[in-house]
Motif scaffolding. Structure first.
Motif, PDB file in Angstrom:
ATOM      1  N   LEU A  72      46.831  37.009  26.472  1.00 22.44           N
ATOM      2  CA  LEU A  72      47.024  36.968  27.706  1.00 22.44           C
ATOM      3  C   LEU A  72      48.618  36.447  27.977  1.00 22.44           C
ATOM      4  N   LYS A  75      50.542  40.000  27.169  1.00 21.28           N
ATOM      5  CA  LYS A  75      50.444  40.648  28.282  1.00 21.28           C
ATOM      6  C   LYS A  75      51.665  40.239  29.407  1.00 21.28           C
ATOM      7  N   TYR A  88      46.978  53.279  41.560  1.00 22.68           N
ATOM      8  CA  TYR A  88      46.062  53.592  42.407  1.00 22.68           C
ATOM      9  C   TYR A  88      46.534  54.412  43.380  1.00 22.68           C
ATOM     10  N   PHE A  99      51.210  43.243  45.040  1.00 21.24           N
ATOM     11  CA  PHE A  99      50.193  43.199  44.152  1.00 21.24           C
ATOM     12  C   PHE A  99      50.485  42.923  42.708  1.00 21.24           C
ATOM     13  N   ARG A 104      51.977  38.870  38.426  1.00 25.13           N
ATOM     14  CA  ARG A 104      53.123  38.505  37.660  1.00 25.13           C
ATOM     15  C   ARG A 104      53.529  36.863  37.975  1.00 25.13           C
TER      16      ARG A 104
ATOM     17  N   ASN B   6      43.917  34.686  38.467  1.00 23.90           N
ATOM     18  CA  ASN B   6      44.402  35.861  39.172  1.00 23.90           C
ATOM     19  C   ASN B   6      43.440  36.424  39.953  1.00 23.90           C
ATOM     20  N   HIS B   9      44.245  37.238  43.632  1.00 24.20           N
ATOM     21  CA  HIS B   9      45.026  38.570  44.016  1.00 24.20           C
ATOM     22  C   HIS B   9      44.079  39.711  43.735  1.00 24.20           C
ATOM     23  N   LEU B  10      43.543  39.753  42.887  1.00 22.26           N
ATOM     24  CA  LEU B  10      42.563  40.963  42.527  1.00 22.26           C
ATOM     25  C   LEU B  10      41.580  40.990  43.833  1.00 22.26           C
ATOM     26  N   ARG B  12      42.035  40.158  46.970  1.00 17.57           N
ATOM     27  CA  ARG B  12      42.652  40.661  48.223  1.00 17.57           C
ATOM     28  C   ARG B  12      42.992  42.146  48.050  1.00 17.57           C
ATOM     29  N   LYS B  13      43.470  42.556  46.783  1.00 16.73           N
ATOM     30  CA  LYS B  13      43.577  44.003  46.657  1.00 16.73           C
ATOM     31  C   LYS B  13      42.405  44.808  46.755  1.00 16.73           C
ATOM     32  N   ARG B  16      41.381  45.020  50.599  1.00 18.20           N
ATOM     33  CA  ARG B  16      41.896  45.670  50.939  1.00 18.20           C
ATOM     34  C   ARG B  16      41.629  46.909  50.919  1.00 18.20           C
ATOM     35  N   GLY B  17      41.379  47.449  49.615  1.00 22.39           N
ATOM     36  CA  GLY B  17      41.212  48.839  49.158  1.00 22.39           C
ATOM     37  C   GLY B  17      40.180  49.252  49.861  1.00 22.39           C
ATOM     38  N   LEU B  86      45.607  47.953  34.884  1.00 19.38           N
ATOM     39  CA  LEU B  86      45.307  46.682  35.419  1.00 19.38           C
ATOM     40  C   LEU B  86      45.168  45.846  34.284  1.00 19.38           C
ATOM     41  N   THR B  87      44.394  46.391  33.079  1.00 20.56           N
ATOM     42  CA  THR B  87      44.051  45.518  32.092  1.00 20.56           C
ATOM     43  C   THR B  87      45.205  45.296  30.967  1.00 20.56           C
ATOM     44  N   MET B  89      47.986  44.134  32.536  1.00 20.28           N
ATOM     45  CA  MET B  89      48.765  43.088  33.364  1.00 20.28           C
ATOM     46  C   MET B  89      47.944  41.776  32.768  1.00 20.28           C
ATOM     47  N   VAL B  91      45.837  39.795  32.990  1.00 21.92           N
ATOM     48  CA  VAL B  91      44.609  39.196  33.735  1.00 21.92           C
ATOM     49  C   VAL B  91      43.532  39.260  32.662  1.00 21.92           C
ATOM     50  N   THR B  92      42.610  38.737  32.851  1.00 24.84           N
ATOM     51  CA  THR B  92      41.567  38.590  31.917  1.00 24.84           C
ATOM     52  C   THR B  92      40.186  39.613  32.568  1.00 24.84           C
TER      53      THR B  92
END
Lengths: 313, 238
Positions: A72, A75, A88, A99, A104, B6, B9-10, B12-13, B16-17, B86-87, B89, B91-92
């Protein structure tokens, strides 16, 4: 000080060895070009470095962290643009960048500001409110670049950043990379040689999962190989005389002469790469009544180095 | 920063998706048309002011609808490659899974919401007992959570959305009908198989009896589904 340390990295896909025991150190502020034919292991190396997949053996440390224990943190330090920017399709560019900014950890006012900055830098202003799926490849690539740069990361990793772009866009993106490269560490993989020459300080050439060359871009071009060529065109000279005079100079292995063209003769001198004989040649010519039309040292192109190192057989 | 920071945020994304593509609206329409038609086609014959038939019907409809909602969650990401973005970034896997799970569950809740109108409508016709109705909706959310987690698991298994749908639907279908197949089974296994059946627990809740055993069942199934998703994603990294 090494920013990234790759130690004995090996990756197998089943029986296929994609990366074979490579070790590498990358310093802070370096722009490194990872070069190699298709399937050389560039993308695999980058994917391990970005913690997308674990290696079969070996390790990578980034700063104080290693990929096994602190993915983490790593990253967070890295901005990564994967090959062909798989984004996407449904999202609007603006929403997507928002997003990424959230992930970040940018706070609300900083977030707007950063998105505006990046839309400026990457030339995204006209497409901010269009779905990513409708964009041309060049614009997608730029969105991907903005994605990678969003968190202002210390390390920027770009997998074939200019593929699919038109020549103007390529120049723009190279400019951006160079600008970032002044303060940040950049690793970019490519199989376009001129890209490496234009942007990178250092080149690592991979072939079949191994490092076959690792040097400064300049050094790799001039000093690789066991001989260097000097081209000379003289007017008002006889081939035999010139050969006699020049072969006397220490460091020149052989003198080859071409046919006369408009009273001038073209010579190719093969010399020892460790010794600069150009001054001696000039003095020798000056002693005679020959006119120099051309006199230059041939630097080998990166293409020929590349072909030599990665060519089959 | 903590482990689960996080996911919001995911969430919300992902949420919306759902609404940027027409699929969400189509799924909601199909759900309302199918459930409304089946329910009201017999409602006036029985002449009872209750929603029992609706909640009896609901599990089998959700078996088909929920895997259709979740099928794209991981399959599409893996297929177009955005999974790599995505992975890589910060995030876990738990962030990603929880984000997608809650987003899908919210979608199920939104899909169910218009059917509250049925209850209001029935209460105008006669004396409606609201207890079973409220229990039914709570049960539907728990059942939905279980099916969503199974759907996510199926979606992580394949890059093909159709395959993800069929796997998810099969598992959900199996859980729903298992307690109707009990007469094929030896008596010693009856209790166990009845307990495995999702419909059995849902029926209990939709009678208006909220029993911790039934809730525990749905929570367990959801957890197993989400944890299996995590394992599949871990395996995918190799």
């Amino acid at each position: 000080m090494a920013m990234i340390r790759i130690n004995n990295l090996t990756k197998y896909y089943g029986d296929f060895c994609a990366v074979n025991n490579i070790s590498l150190e990358i310093k802070k502020g370096e722009v490194l070009g990872l070069l190699g034919p298709n399937g050389a292991g560039k993308t695999t190396t980058l994917r391990i470095l970005t913690c997308y997949m674990p290696p079969t053996s070996g390790t990578i440390t980034v700063g104080d962290y290693n990929i096994h224990d602190h993915p983490l943190e790593i990253k967070r330090m890295i901005g990564y643009l994967p090959e062909s920017a798989p984004l996407y399709h449904d999202m609007l560019v603006y929403d997507y960048l928002g997003f990424v900014a959230d992930i970040r950890g940018l706070k609300d006012n900083r977030k707007e500001e950063r998105i505006r900055e990046l839309s400026q830098t990457c030339g995204l202003k006209e497409v901010m409110h269009r779905p990513i799926g409708e964009l041309s490849k060049g614009y997608k690539q730029r969105v991907g670049l903005a994605h990678a740069m969003m968190g202002d990361p210390e390390i920027l990793i770009l997998d074939e950043p200019t593929s699919g772009l038109d020549p103007n866009q390529i120049v723009e993106i190279r400019e951006i990379i160079k600008r970032i490269g002044r303060e940040r560490t950049v690793i970019l993989s490519t199989h376009i040689l001129s890209e490496v020459e234009a942007t990178c300080d250092r080149v690592v050439i991979l072939h079949r999962g191994r490092i076959v060359a690792d040097d400064r871009t300049e050094a790799l071009r001039t000093s690789a190989g066991d001989r260097r060529n000097i081209r000379l065109t003289l007017q008002g000279a006889k081939a035999e005389d010139v050969s006699k005079v020049l072969s006397g100079i220490e460091g020149i292995y052989s003198v080859g002469a071409g046919g006369p063209e408009d009273g001038a003769i073209r010579f190719t001198l093969t010399c020892d790469p460790k010794k600069d004989v150009r001054a001696d040649i000039y003095r020798a010519i000056k002693a005679h009544d020959w006119i120099i039309l051309e006199f230059y040292q041939e630097t080998r192109t990166l293409e020929s180095v590349f072909r030599e190192l990665t060519g089959e057989g | 920063m903590g482990l689960f920071l996080n996911w919001r945020h995911l969430l919300r994304k992902e949420f919306r998706g759902f609404f940027v593509s027409p699929i969400a609206y189509i799924v909601i329409c199909v759900f309302l048309v199918v459930s409304g038609w089946f329910f009201f086609s017999t409602f006036f014959i029985f002449n009872q002011a209750e929603m029992r038939d609706f909640f009896q019907l609901l599990p089998i409809i959700l078996v088909f609808i929920i895997p259709a909602i979740t099928m794209r969650q991981f399959s599409e990401e893996i297929n177009i490659g955005s999974y790599e973005l995505l992975t890589t970034m910060p995030v876990t896997f738990p962030d990603v899974i929880i984000g997608k799970f809650i987003a899908s569950l919210c979608f199920v809740a939104i899909m169910l919401f218009p059917t509250v109108a049925y209850a209001v409508f029935i209460s105008l016709l006669g004396e409606l007992d609201w207890g079973p109705v409220i229990g039914g909706y709570i049960g539907a959310l728990f059942l939905g959570a279980s099916f969503v987690s199974i759907g996510l698991f199926a979606s992580a298994l394949s890059r093909n959305q159709i395959i993800a749908f069929i796997i998810g639907m099969t598992i959900c279908f199996f859980l729903t009908i298992i307690d109707k197949m009990l007469f094929f089974l030896p008596e010693s296994l009856l209790g166990l198989f009845q307990y495995i059946g999702a419909d059995y627990h849902f029926r209990n809740i939709s009678k208006g009896i909220i029993d911790s055993r039934d809730l525990l069942y749905f929570i367990t199934v959801s957890f197993i589904g989400l944890y299996s998703t995590h394992l599949v994603l871990e395996q995918r990294r190799r």
